[in-house]
Design an enzyme around this catalytic site. Structure first.
Site, PDB file in Angstrom:
ATOM      1  N   ALA A 101       0.839  -1.204   0.000  1.00 14.82           N
ATOM      2  CA  ALA A 101       0.000   0.000   0.000  1.00 14.82           C
ATOM      3  C   ALA A 101       0.871   1.251   0.000  1.00 14.82           C
ATOM      4  CB  ALA A 101      -0.943  -0.009   1.199  1.00 14.82           C
TER       5      ALA A 101
ATOM      6  N   ALA B  87       1.859   3.191  -5.480  1.00 17.06           N
ATOM      7  CA  ALA B  87       1.263   2.410  -6.558  1.00 17.06           C
ATOM      8  C   ALA B  87       0.088   1.587  -6.040  1.00 17.06           C
ATOM      9  CB  ALA B  87       2.319   1.500  -7.183  1.00 17.06           C
TER      10      ALA B  87
ATOM     11  N   VAL C 212       4.112 -10.066   3.159  1.00 13.80           N
ATOM     12  CA  VAL C 212       4.170 -11.031   2.059  1.00 13.80           C
ATOM     13  C   VAL C 212       5.514 -11.738   2.128  1.00 13.80           C
ATOM     14  CG1 VAL C 212       4.207 -11.310  -0.465  1.00 13.80           C
ATOM     15  CG2 VAL C 212       2.739  -9.559   0.596  1.00 13.80           C
TER      16      VAL C 212
ATOM     17  N   GLU D  73      18.940  15.045  -0.348  1.00 12.64           N
ATOM     18  CA  GLU D  73      17.837  15.517   0.507  1.00 12.64           C
ATOM     19  C   GLU D  73      18.111  15.181   1.972  1.00 12.64           C
ATOM     20  OE1 GLU D  73      14.293  13.799  -1.493  1.00 12.64           O
ATOM     21  OE2 GLU D  73      13.770  15.875  -1.929  1.00 12.64           O
TER      22      GLU D  73
ATOM     23  N   ASP E 182       8.373   0.786  -7.773  1.00  9.26           N
ATOM     24  CA  ASP E 182       9.802   0.491  -7.689  1.00  9.26           C
ATOM     25  C   ASP E 182      10.143  -0.974  -7.937  1.00  9.26           C
ATOM     26  OD1 ASP E 182      10.057   3.150  -7.154  1.00  9.26           O
ATOM     27  OD2 ASP E 182      11.100   2.907  -5.241  1.00  9.26           O
TER      28      ASP E 182
ATOM     29  N   GLN F 261       6.238   9.562  -8.738  1.00 13.31           N
ATOM     30  CA  GLN F 261       5.498  10.096  -9.871  1.00 13.31           C
ATOM     31  C   GLN F 261       5.123   9.001 -10.872  1.00 13.31           C
ATOM     32  OE1 GLN F 261       6.315  13.550 -13.182  1.00 13.31           O
ATOM     33  NE2 GLN F 261       7.840  13.153 -11.673  1.00 13.31           N
TER      34      GLN F 261
ATOM     35  N   LYS G  80       6.983  21.810  -4.694  1.00 20.94           N
ATOM     36  CA  LYS G  80       6.990  20.566  -3.896  1.00 20.94           C
ATOM     37  C   LYS G  80       5.692  20.464  -3.067  1.00 20.94           C
ATOM     38  CE  LYS G  80      10.164  17.334  -2.224  1.00 20.94           C
ATOM     39  NZ  LYS G  80      10.521  16.282  -3.141  1.00 20.94           N
TER      40      LYS G  80
HETATM   41  P1  FAD Z   1       6.497   2.284  -1.749  1.00 26.44           P
HETATM   42  O1  FAD Z   1       5.901   3.617  -1.715  1.00 26.44           O
HETATM   43  O2  FAD Z   1       7.842   2.104  -1.156  1.00 26.44           O
HETATM   44  O3  FAD Z   1       5.480   1.279  -1.024  1.00 26.44           O
HETATM   45  C1  FAD Z   1       5.730  -0.087  -0.838  1.00 26.44           C
HETATM   46  C2  FAD Z   1       4.740  -0.600   0.194  1.00 26.44           C
HETATM   47  O4  FAD Z   1       4.888  -2.006   0.313  1.00 26.44           O
HETATM   48  C3  FAD Z   1       4.952  -0.028   1.593  1.00 26.44           C
HETATM   49  O5  FAD Z   1       3.709   0.376   2.122  1.00 26.44           O
HETATM   50  C4  FAD Z   1       5.543  -1.193   2.387  1.00 26.44           C
HETATM   51  O6  FAD Z   1       5.188  -1.158   3.755  1.00 26.44           O
HETATM   52  C5  FAD Z   1       4.912  -2.374   1.689  1.00 26.44           C
HETATM   53  N1  FAD Z   1       5.695  -3.605   1.802  1.00 26.44           N
HETATM   54  C6  FAD Z   1       7.009  -3.767   1.515  1.00 26.44           C
HETATM   55  N2  FAD Z   1       7.360  -5.052   1.687  1.00 26.44           N
HETATM   56  C7  FAD Z   1       6.254  -5.715   2.084  1.00 26.44           C
HETATM   57  C8  FAD Z   1       5.966  -7.064   2.380  1.00 26.44           C
HETATM   58  N3  FAD Z   1       6.905  -8.032   2.295  1.00 26.44           N
HETATM   59  N4  FAD Z   1       4.710  -7.407   2.744  1.00 26.44           N
HETATM   60  C9  FAD Z   1       3.735  -6.454   2.813  1.00 26.44           C
HETATM   61  N5  FAD Z   1       3.944  -5.160   2.525  1.00 26.44           N
HETATM   62  C10 FAD Z   1       5.189  -4.795   2.164  1.00 26.44           C
HETATM   63  N6  FAD Z   1       9.999  10.029  -5.929  1.00 26.44           N
HETATM   64  C11 FAD Z   1       9.453  11.116  -6.502  1.00 26.44           C
HETATM   65  O7  FAD Z   1       8.728  10.988  -7.500  1.00 26.44           O
HETATM   66  N7  FAD Z   1       9.685  12.364  -6.019  1.00 26.44           N
HETATM   67  C12 FAD Z   1      10.458  12.578  -4.918  1.00 26.44           C
HETATM   68  O8  FAD Z   1      10.650  13.727  -4.490  1.00 26.44           O
HETATM   69  C13 FAD Z   1      11.041  11.445  -4.263  1.00 26.44           C
HETATM   70  N8  FAD Z   1      11.774  11.603  -3.137  1.00 26.44           N
HETATM   71  C14 FAD Z   1      12.218  10.499  -2.464  1.00 26.44           C
HETATM   72  C15 FAD Z   1      12.871  10.665  -1.240  1.00 26.44           C
HETATM   73  C16 FAD Z   1      13.295   9.564  -0.503  1.00 26.44           C
HETATM   74  C17 FAD Z   1      13.963   9.767   0.840  1.00 26.44           C
HETATM   75  C18 FAD Z   1      13.082   8.250  -1.024  1.00 26.44           C
HETATM   76  C19 FAD Z   1      13.523   7.037  -0.249  1.00 26.44           C
HETATM   77  C20 FAD Z   1      12.452   8.084  -2.255  1.00 26.44           C
HETATM   78  C21 FAD Z   1      12.004   9.195  -2.982  1.00 26.44           C
HETATM   79  N9  FAD Z   1      11.321   9.045  -4.197  1.00 26.44           N
HETATM   80  C22 FAD Z   1      10.782  10.155  -4.817  1.00 26.44           C
HETATM   81  C23 FAD Z   1      11.067   7.705  -4.767  1.00 26.44           C
HETATM   82  C24 FAD Z   1       9.681   7.201  -4.361  1.00 26.44           C
HETATM   83  O9  FAD Z   1       9.519   7.325  -2.972  1.00 26.44           O
HETATM   84  C25 FAD Z   1       9.467   5.760  -4.788  1.00 26.44           C
HETATM   85  O10 FAD Z   1       9.711   5.658  -6.156  1.00 26.44           O
HETATM   86  C26 FAD Z   1       8.019   5.321  -4.487  1.00 26.44           C
HETATM   87  O11 FAD Z   1       7.826   5.272  -3.091  1.00 26.44           O
HETATM   88  C27 FAD Z   1       7.691   3.971  -5.098  1.00 26.44           C
HETATM   89  O12 FAD Z   1       6.363   3.648  -4.799  1.00 26.44           O
HETATM   90  P2  FAD Z   1       5.920   2.151  -4.606  1.00 26.44           P
HETATM   91  O13 FAD Z   1       4.433   2.163  -4.478  1.00 26.44           O
HETATM   92  O14 FAD Z   1       6.536   1.284  -5.632  1.00 26.44           O
HETATM   93  O15 FAD Z   1       6.595   1.693  -3.227  1.00 26.44           O
END
Ligand code: FAD
Length: 407
Positions: A11, A14, A81, A170, A300, A318, A378
């Protein structure tokens, strides 16, 4: 033979948006929607550097999932998971439950990539979740408390930020801003504390606009960050860190390393259940994993090819946000027996990086922004996201804007 079941893993940006869109697009007769996440809260990964440095408040970047998802419609499972068994269409959770899916959305986010540097996973700190960010904050405070007791005037309290990508820059800025506050609190002489940013490349923010990278470097230097460019971290051990510079090896004792040098997709799925390239699962044009008609990969965990550069898009919130829309629409099409899936065509708006509380830098729709203008951009990015999460009231309580308008 009940209703088809859609299982969304993760959650983050994405996963939560895909779930919200599915909940709005599908009637409850059409499908069961299950969202699995480690915690009962959603967090804004893009602000974790503030939590880690101790300049941001945990509450402002976490949102209870039940506040933005209709839990009468979506079955929320708080669990970890462990494994996806793709042949059996099954997800194994840590509490022993096996979840069968008809459609799967893989959105488990990232983990640190260490490039095989010895000692990083064991002896360095990494920013990858709320808890890991909190751990960094606690560790920094504990180090200050210990250091305050040391009488050796020669000794230094050294923080090494590994990597000068967006996260490293950052975080280094936030840390540099927190240090005077901690020095005051713990009665430590600020001249005895240093923040080094170590980067293998000759410049910072690789791939970003060179003028803006220069601006960022100067902004951080004013905050007291020292840059060690063209320098690699060779290894990290309990006593300190060994660097590899153009002049040879250099040893820094009793340094604390915060590694931000790289990320890859979550290994629970990337390179295990599904084949990965450079740590991420290649996604097809409709965001499905090629060869698996009912499995989508987002955020990611995914590598989506940018035809312009011939390389995958960098992993960003994004991109994850944009993908969630097409993914949800494609699942609905498949469920209703359609064949024509949407092709994901990302329209990237740009990037903005914070440089502490009083400066930021970015390129938005091709226009360079710095200082206040970048900080406003931002804040707008946050507002847009809160609106997507469907709760305008969140705008004033959560995210960055709240730090400007709330006490
Ligand atoms: P995430 O947002 O990381 O979510 C993954 C989810 O899966 C989490 O809720 C986690 O708890 C859950 N999860 C993980 N493993 C398990 C498991 N085994 N079982 C159950 N649940 C699990 N991007 C930008 O576009 N602009 C920015 O300014 C920017 N700044 C950033 C600053 C920092 C410090 C960091 C670390 C990243 C930044 N990024 C930025 C990148 C961006 O945060 C990621 O690309 C984005 O979070 C990816 O989204 P996601 O949904 O794939 O994963």
């Amino acid at each position: 033979a009940g209703k088809p079941r859609i299982v969304v893993l993760g959650a983050g940006y994405a996963g939560i948006l895909t779930t919200r869109r599915l909940q709005n697009l599908l009637s409850s007769d059409e499908a069961e929607i299950v969202l699995v996440n480690k915690h009962n809260y959603h967090y804004l990964t893009t602000w974790l550097h503030e939590v880690a440095a101790g300049t941001g408040d945990d509450d402002r970047i976490t949102i209870q999932i039940k506040d933005v998802i209709d839990t009468d419609r979506v079955h929320l499972i708080k669990d970890t998971v462990l494994e996806v068994q793709k042949e059996e269409h099954r997800v194994i959770l840590s509490h022993g439950e096996a979840l069968i899916y008809d459609y799967l959305v893989v959105a488990l986010g990232f983990e640190p990539a260490t490039f095989g540097i010895p000692g990083i996973m064991k002896h360095a700190l990494t920013i990858r979740s709320m808890n890991s960010a909190r751990k960094i904050r606690h560790k920094i405070e504990a180090l200050f408390a210990d250091f305050a007791d040391s009488n050796d005037e020669q000794e230094k309290l050294t923080f090494i930020v590994g990597g000068a990508g967006f996260t490293g820059i950052e975080f280094a800025a936030e840390l540099a801003e927190r240090i005077p506050v901690l020095c005051e609190q713990y009665a430590v002489d600020p001249r005895r504390v240093q923040v080094l940013n170590v980067e293998a490349a000759p410049g910072i923010l690789a791939g970003f606009d060179p003028d803006l990278a220069d601006y960022s470097k100067q902004s951080l230097e004013r905050l007291g960050v020292e840059f060690r460019l063209s320098t690699r971290i060779k290894s990290v051990d309990p006593q300190g860190v060994t660097l590899l510079t153009e002049a040879g090896e250099e040893r820094i004792e009793s340094a604390t390393v915060i590694w931000t040098g790289g990320v890859q997709g979550n290994s629970v799925v990337c390179g295990s259940a599904f084949e990965a390239q450079r740590g991420r699962i290649p996604a097809g044009e409709d965001l499905r994993i090629p060869g698996y008609d009912n499995v989508f990969v987002l955020g990611d965990c995914s590598a989506f090819l940018d035809k312009g550069t011939g390389r995958p898009y960098p992993p960003t919130a994004q991109l994850a946000i944009l993908q969630s829309d097409v993914c949800a629409q494609n699942i609905v099409t498949l469920l209703r027996g359609g064949q024509e899936l949407k092709t994901f065509v990302p329209f990237m708006k740009g990037a903005v990086a914070s440089l502490g509380a009083h400066d930021a830098v970015g390129k938005v729709f091709g226009i360079k922004v710095r200082g206040t203008m970048a900080m406003i951009m931002k804040a707008i990015i946050d507002i847009r996201y809160m609106l997507m999460l469907g709760s305008p009231k969140l705008i004033f309580g959560k995210g960055k804007l709240s730090t400007y308008v709330m006490p």
